[in-house]
Motif scaffolding. Sequence first.
Motif, PDB file in Angstrom:
ATOM      1  N   PRO A   1     -16.598   8.411   0.905  1.00  0.00           N
ATOM      2  CA  PRO A   1     -15.617   7.764   0.016  1.00  0.00           C
ATOM      3  C   PRO A   1     -14.511   7.031   0.763  1.00  0.00           C
ATOM      4  O   PRO A   1     -13.873   6.144   0.197  1.00  0.00           O
ATOM      5  N   PHE A   2     -14.322   7.419   2.054  1.00  0.00           N
ATOM      6  CA  PHE A   2     -13.285   6.697   2.787  1.00  0.00           C
ATOM      7  C   PHE A   2     -13.634   5.219   2.930  1.00  0.00           C
ATOM      8  O   PHE A   2     -12.760   4.358   2.937  1.00  0.00           O
ATOM      9  N   PHE A   3     -14.928   4.954   3.029  1.00  0.00           N
ATOM     10  CA  PHE A   3     -15.336   3.543   3.061  1.00  0.00           C
ATOM     11  C   PHE A   3     -15.007   2.867   1.738  1.00  0.00           C
ATOM     12  O   PHE A   3     -14.534   1.737   1.679  1.00  0.00           O
ATOM     13  N   LEU A   4     -15.268   3.600   0.677  1.00  0.00           N
ATOM     14  CA  LEU A   4     -15.001   3.059  -0.650  1.00  0.00           C
ATOM     15  C   LEU A   4     -13.499   2.769  -0.793  1.00  0.00           C
ATOM     16  O   LEU A   4     -13.089   1.705  -1.247  1.00  0.00           O
ATOM     17  N   ILE A   5     -12.706   3.727  -0.353  1.00  0.00           N
ATOM     18  CA  ILE A   5     -11.255   3.566  -0.481  1.00  0.00           C
ATOM     19  C   ILE A   5     -10.761   2.445   0.441  1.00  0.00           C
ATOM     20  O   ILE A   5      -9.921   1.633   0.063  1.00  0.00           O
ATOM     21  N   ALA A   6     -11.368   2.412   1.637  1.00  0.00           N
ATOM     22  CA  ALA A   6     -10.964   1.368   2.576  1.00  0.00           C
ATOM     23  C   ALA A   6     -11.248  -0.010   1.998  1.00  0.00           C
ATOM     24  O   ALA A   6     -10.554  -0.977   2.296  1.00  0.00           O
ATOM     25  N   ASP A   7     -12.258  -0.098   1.180  1.00  0.00           N
ATOM     26  CA  ASP A   7     -12.614  -1.389   0.611  1.00  0.00           C
ATOM     27  C   ASP A   7     -11.704  -1.764  -0.560  1.00  0.00           C
ATOM     28  O   ASP A   7     -11.661  -2.911  -0.974  1.00  0.00           O
ATOM     29  N   LEU A   8     -10.979  -0.816  -1.092  1.00  0.00           N
ATOM     30  CA  LEU A   8     -10.090  -1.122  -2.215  1.00  0.00           C
ATOM     31  C   LEU A   8      -8.964  -2.024  -1.732  1.00  0.00           C
ATOM     32  O   LEU A   8      -8.451  -1.867  -0.633  1.00  0.00           O
ATOM     33  N   GLU A   9      -8.572  -2.950  -2.584  1.00  0.00           N
ATOM     34  CA  GLU A   9      -7.428  -3.788  -2.259  1.00  0.00           C
ATOM     35  C   GLU A   9      -6.135  -3.013  -2.473  1.00  0.00           C
ATOM     36  O   GLU A   9      -5.092  -3.366  -1.951  1.00  0.00           O
ATOM     37  N   GLN A  10      -6.209  -1.981  -3.303  1.00  0.00           N
ATOM     38  CA  GLN A  10      -5.049  -1.129  -3.571  1.00  0.00           C
ATOM     39  C   GLN A  10      -5.440   0.318  -3.272  1.00  0.00           C
ATOM     40  O   GLN A  10      -5.558   1.136  -4.181  1.00  0.00           O
TER      41      GLN A  10
END
Lengths: 269, 805, 316
Positions: free
Chosen positions: C66-75
């Motif tokens: 999920p860190f990748f997912l979060i890293a991809d978030l603009e916010q």
Amino acid sequence: MDHNAKPSTLSDQSTDLIRQVTESPTTRAGLLKAVGLAAVGLAGAAVAGKLGQAVPALAETPANAKTTVRLAMVIDLRRCIGCSSCSVACKQEFEVPEGVFRSWVKIVEKGSYPNVRKVALPRLCNHCDSPACVAVCPVQASYKADNGAVLIHYDKCIGCKYCMAACPFDARFINPETHTADKCTFCVHRVAKGENPACVTTCLAHARTFGDLNDPNSEVAKLVGTQPVQVLKKAMGTEPQVYYIGLDEFLESENGKGGFGFFGKEGGK
Amino acid sequence: MANLSRRDFLGLAAAAGALAGVGPGLTKKAFAKGTTGNPSSPTSTREGQWIPSVCMMCGGSTGIKVLVSDNRVVKIEPNPENPIGVSNISTDFYAQKAKGGAMCPKGNAGIAQLYDPDRVKKPLLRVTKEKGKDVVPEWKEISWDEALDLVAKKFKTLQDAGEEHKLLWFTEDSSFIHIQQDFCNLFKTPNFSQHSNLCDVARKASWIRAVGHDRPLSDPVQSRYILYFGWNPLSAVKWAHLPSVITRGVQNGAKMVVVDPFLSMTATKATEWVPIRPGTDGALALAMANVIIRDGLIDKDFVRDWVSGFDEFSQYVADKTPAWAEKETGIPAANIERLAKELGTTRPATIDFWSGPGQHSNGVFGGWAIAALAAITGNIDRPGTMIIPDKRGEKRYVVKNPKISQPRIDGLGTKYPLGHASGIYTEIIDNLRTGKSPYQPRMAFVMAQNLVLSVPGTQNVIDALKKLEFMVVVDNFMSETALMADLVLPGTLYLERTDLVGNWVTWSTMALRQPVVKPIFGQLTEPQLIIELGKRLGLKDADGKPFFDGLKYEEYLSWELKNGAPNLTIDEIKAKGGVWIDTVGTAYEKFKKELKAEQVKDAKVDEKTGLIYTEATDKDGKVTKTVLGVQVGGKPCVGFNTASKRVELANADLAKKTDANGKPLPTTPFYTKRDWQPDDKFPFYLVNWKEVTHTHSRTFNNPLLMEVQGWNPLYINTETARKLGIQTGDKVIVESPYGKAEAKAQVTGGMHPEVVGWQHGFGHWGFGEVAKGKGTADGQFNVTKSDPVSGMALHKEVCVKVSKA
Amino acid sequence: MNAQVIYNVPHQIAFGWAIAMYFFFTGLSAGSFFISVLVRLMGLTAYKRLGRIAAILAPVLLIIAPFFLIADLEQPARFYRVLIYQNPTSPISYGSYLLTLYPISAVLYAYFLFRDEIKGSWVYKLGGALGLNKADADKLTYFFGVLGIPLAVAVHGYTGFIVGIVRSRELWNSALMPVLFLVSAMVSGIALVILWSILFDRQHVAENRDLHAGLGKVLGGVILVDLFMVLCDVLVLLAGKAEARAAVQVLLSGSFAPYFLGVEILAGGILPLFVLFNRRLGKQIGWQAIASLLVLVGVLAMRFVLVLGGQQTPLS
Ligand SMILES: Nc1nc2c(c(=O)[nH]1)N[C@H]1C(S)=C(S)[C@@H](COP(=O)(O)OP(=O)(O)OC[C@H]3O[C@@H](n4cnc5c(=O)[nH]c(N)nc54)[C@H](O)[C@@H]3O)O[C@H]1N2
Ligand SMILES: Nc1nc2c(c(=O)[nH]1)N[C@H]1C(S)=C(S)[C@@H](COP(=O)(O)OP(=O)(O)OC[C@H]3O[C@@H](n4cnc5c(=O)[nH]c(N)nc54)[C@H](O)[C@@H]3O)O[C@H]1N2
Ligand code: SF4
Ligand code: SF4
Ligand code: SF4
Ligand code: SF4
Ligand code: SF4
Ligand SMILES: [Mo]
């Protein structure tokens, strides 16, 4: 002459429109939020405080208005001259940063010498009745307002870009200044004041018409009713509310063959 | 200097500091200046005042409204109270204005122009001695006082030497031109030149020949047949109403035909595109006239009553058959026949032409042939045709000018028989460069013009400007011309000053350009700096009265407005929303207007010509004839503003004049091949045009516009490209005898196979970070030459070789 | 008829490398978990050691994912909102619950699997404090194993849904996606376990070699299934409408052909198959390592090809 009074071709409908756009757009969603909140057990006041918030521009809320308005745009491609005045006006209205567009124009050349034509296709969000973007937004930041506009709660958007991936029309982008999803808003802030959207106001060939499809006297209702209108990618089933007159099927089948003209690619920086 | 308070300068310093901090992301800053770019705070909703004004991103002067919030311009929108942008026909204007006006992308991008960080902000004195394209000069900032003192000192040396005529003056003409003329007149230089010569003087000369008016305007909206030769008003928009009146005309059922080697946006929106070999429009027009006359499709009544020289013209076109024209134009004879018959049988028709035919060496007489088509079909000054506008506007400020003894250096009026008061730029440049004129100019003042990129033959222009002892350029940007200057003065943009504008629709209107913000760097406005200079030089009128002392520009303009048709002061027009519209509206068939009984009381009528004239005998017994009008159908009419008071298709007097090459002028519309023809070495015609996103050479540092159009590829016909082995995106070498450069190819079906072409205005090495190095400059391939009749600069008469790089 | 775009503007690409990595990691995790549980449920005692490695890898990988997912978030700071707000039609929305539940279950599974071996450690003490040390470890291992399987399927299957429901993207919009994602998860999971065992279980290399060979055959089988599904997908797209053909041409002859044909299919599929089913090479530790590494690279390529390649054809 009062120059602060802007041309108000929509003024007859404006009161209705104000009510439509200022109404809190997500009552049902609000409920879901509350449930979700309880379930996770996070009841921070700060979070809760944010929940009821509508798009700031639409925030003064005369409650419980009735749904009577259905905003739509008609673009007459027989008139459009591909000038991008709409794009630049839109950019100026929202100070849209470099490299991203709420509205843009694609120009395709078809045929061969001397039987050849250029066809211009101005683009913006279609404010779909069945919007793919809203369906996939995990946090209900994207929503369909009761007046038909598909909008974004900028303060809620987490920037996952799923809406961008899902929109079949490339209508969305990440605003590099605000770091949230962004796109055409149908200029609801202008509509609320009885004005046309910025792109319609400036349109150099008067190719764009905007208004309330539910009002039989509106120009858009007349055009949609009496002219052969088409929408983009009907097969996608999103039910776009931007209608085109004289849409060349060819512009759509071009999809995939792709390639950019020079200007977009080499421009700017 | 009264208007430069210390606060202004401090404000300026702060602004400059803010800009300096932006770093390389300057363009980004221009997009989202002063905001977070927050989409929830749209500019048009900001607290502030909407001020009506007039655009000048190009010379079109479209009506605008400007929102100023917190002393910043934040939004510009069309002002439908101003006819420019709504319609050029009064009835149509009143019918359409509720639907709103229109603005082109440049008008919308005005804010980015105003707040462009690359603008020239302070007077800059040249430090580097050498001048040339490859020289990157060093500049020293000086104060306005120092700058004006310096210019005055330099110009004074001319005065002291009695060499005032050795000052050259060049200016754009959309605004503040009278005060500059006054300056030159009082300074006593004859060499005042302006814009038009680079622009449309061939067209002007053609229409004057035909109808006695230099700028009839096309009325497509009421037309049934729209025929444009080398005019691209859907891209070269100029007046923002043009696209909507033209597309509306077509939607109303008019057939639209566009003759152009390039599939311009105008051609694309036309019912029919007629690709033509460049420089041969005259031949096409003559052949169409041949068919129309042959088949009896002329407007017989109009020709009988209102055309003079029809017989000579008929005789001349008798052998200009479609088959003949096919050889010249490359257009199949059958098409020419058909087009002629369509035109002959569809009325009303509007027939016009601009730069395409005009910027060629055979432009004037070819243009006259096109005008002749309108004449023989009766399509003049009637609804849906070519309207002769009512040009009443402000009154020219009256100054008693001293005599100027020296002649101009460009042969205007002598060498160029149908030249225009705006001068002959190519002659001036050539004379300056070669030193072959009777005297060598020493100094130049360039106001809002980019001669280096706008005058044909870039290298020649540079070499010529090098010869000047002192050159001042007033510009908003470090243009390629400013890079040649000894002193650069920062100009104001249209949003920072007051101007009067009018006369761009078919009836009389005037509008006020208002300063919506103070000059943002504390600059002097252009008229103010002229006045300041005039004061310093102590310029006096013929009565010896110092003219500029105590002169206030607002009062000057107010006088012009008050004594002109509007009869308003500046404050009064401001109170009326900045626009004055004559209630009379568009009038048609003004030539039929009858002379008043008391006017013709003592007049005589010439039996043969029908001319109505009075005679006066002076004390030496010399008789002077004053022509008042013409007797037509038994009525005394004002007629046209020509010698014969009719539309002229022949004029015997022309035979007495010779062109710049010493050849006698033809007496009718006439076709001769243009001078520069393709050959084995340079086999392709090279043309150029304007796109809607840019103005000449001035908008290429504007990030909003460069983002939508940031390059000018060379358009090459598909078949031609195949033979050359060129594909879209390929680098190609373009070469003429005068220049050689790289370009990128755009292969297209929308180009004549013998022609290549591109958009004018790209290829900067000046202006700013955004503009530099984008696209290819077109002027470098040209020869510094004008048409030998009107002196029109030959922007479109070039031949080149194209090869894959 | 001839046609060419002579003017257009570029658009941003929605999903970037981080999303591809996210898919890769959830896949690895799910794959490892399957192996571990299968080994246990089927009583393959010989494979127990490999199963234990897998049991550790599964939750660890899934916590990274999920860190990748979060890293991809603009916010990224607003990521918690996915847990507060729901949208039943958005896989990312319901996926966020799976992403919460599955690692909990996987951690518990691993805990009970190893509980008896870690007595005295701080982890064990923590477990005791949470009251986890009273119940029967075996039973609970079984329970969380069985519970974890549908969760693992869901967690990785949902990522398939993320792309599968996007009807605007021809390469994504297929019912095959969740299944294909699961199969490729298995592929990558098995390969990772083999590679891990070779690299980090040095003392048992000799005894593990045959196990690797056996597992390698299973891997080969799953790769065959995977390749078959990819082939079906490509063939159907090739027979599809213009947009579908254009989309798949990006992989076959366009800018992504080297990654798709070269890396994903050849290096990540066909070459390993050759090694794994080769009687001689399949038994050599070195080749086993190379093969499983290639497989991993191939699956990684597949994620990138699908995510980025799938967004190459312009929609406007
Ligand atoms: N956007 C924009 N609009 C402008 C301006 C601007 O800079 N930018 N400038 C304004 C000014 S000052 C002017 S003068 C007008 C000029 O307006 P136009 O006269 O329309 O000017 P161009 O685009 O230079 O040329 C018109 C067309 O002539 C074609 N052409 C070239 N050679 C020939 C030929 O031999 N025969 C024929 N038939 N066609 C030929 C070109 O392909 C081009 O399409 O535009 C005004 N409007
Ligand atoms: N090859 C080729 N050459 C052409 C043409 C063509 O079609 N092809 N077109 C010709 C035509 S039609 C024309 S009209 C001419 C135009 O030629 P120019 O009159 O030279 O027009 P621009 O190139 O725009 O240069 C105008 C300069 O004035 C500056 N400027 C703009 N506004 C202001 C202002 O308000 N104040 C001050 N102080 N400065 C200002 C700009 O920054 C710019 O440097 O070019 C001609 N040259
Ligand atoms: S402003 Fe109007 S005419 Fe110009 S591109 Fe946009 S829609 Fe078309
Ligand atoms: S066009 Fe795209 S962004 Fe706009 S409503 Fe439709 S799906 Fe959503
Ligand atoms: S980027 Fe924002 S608006 Fe789009 S789906 Fe994600 S949270 Fe919703
Ligand atoms: S409606 Fe408003 S936001 Fe949408 S494209 Fe037009 S100007 Fe931009
Ligand atoms: S045509 Fe465009 S740039 Fe020219 S005056 Fe009008 S709005 Fe301004
Ligand atoms: Mo011009």
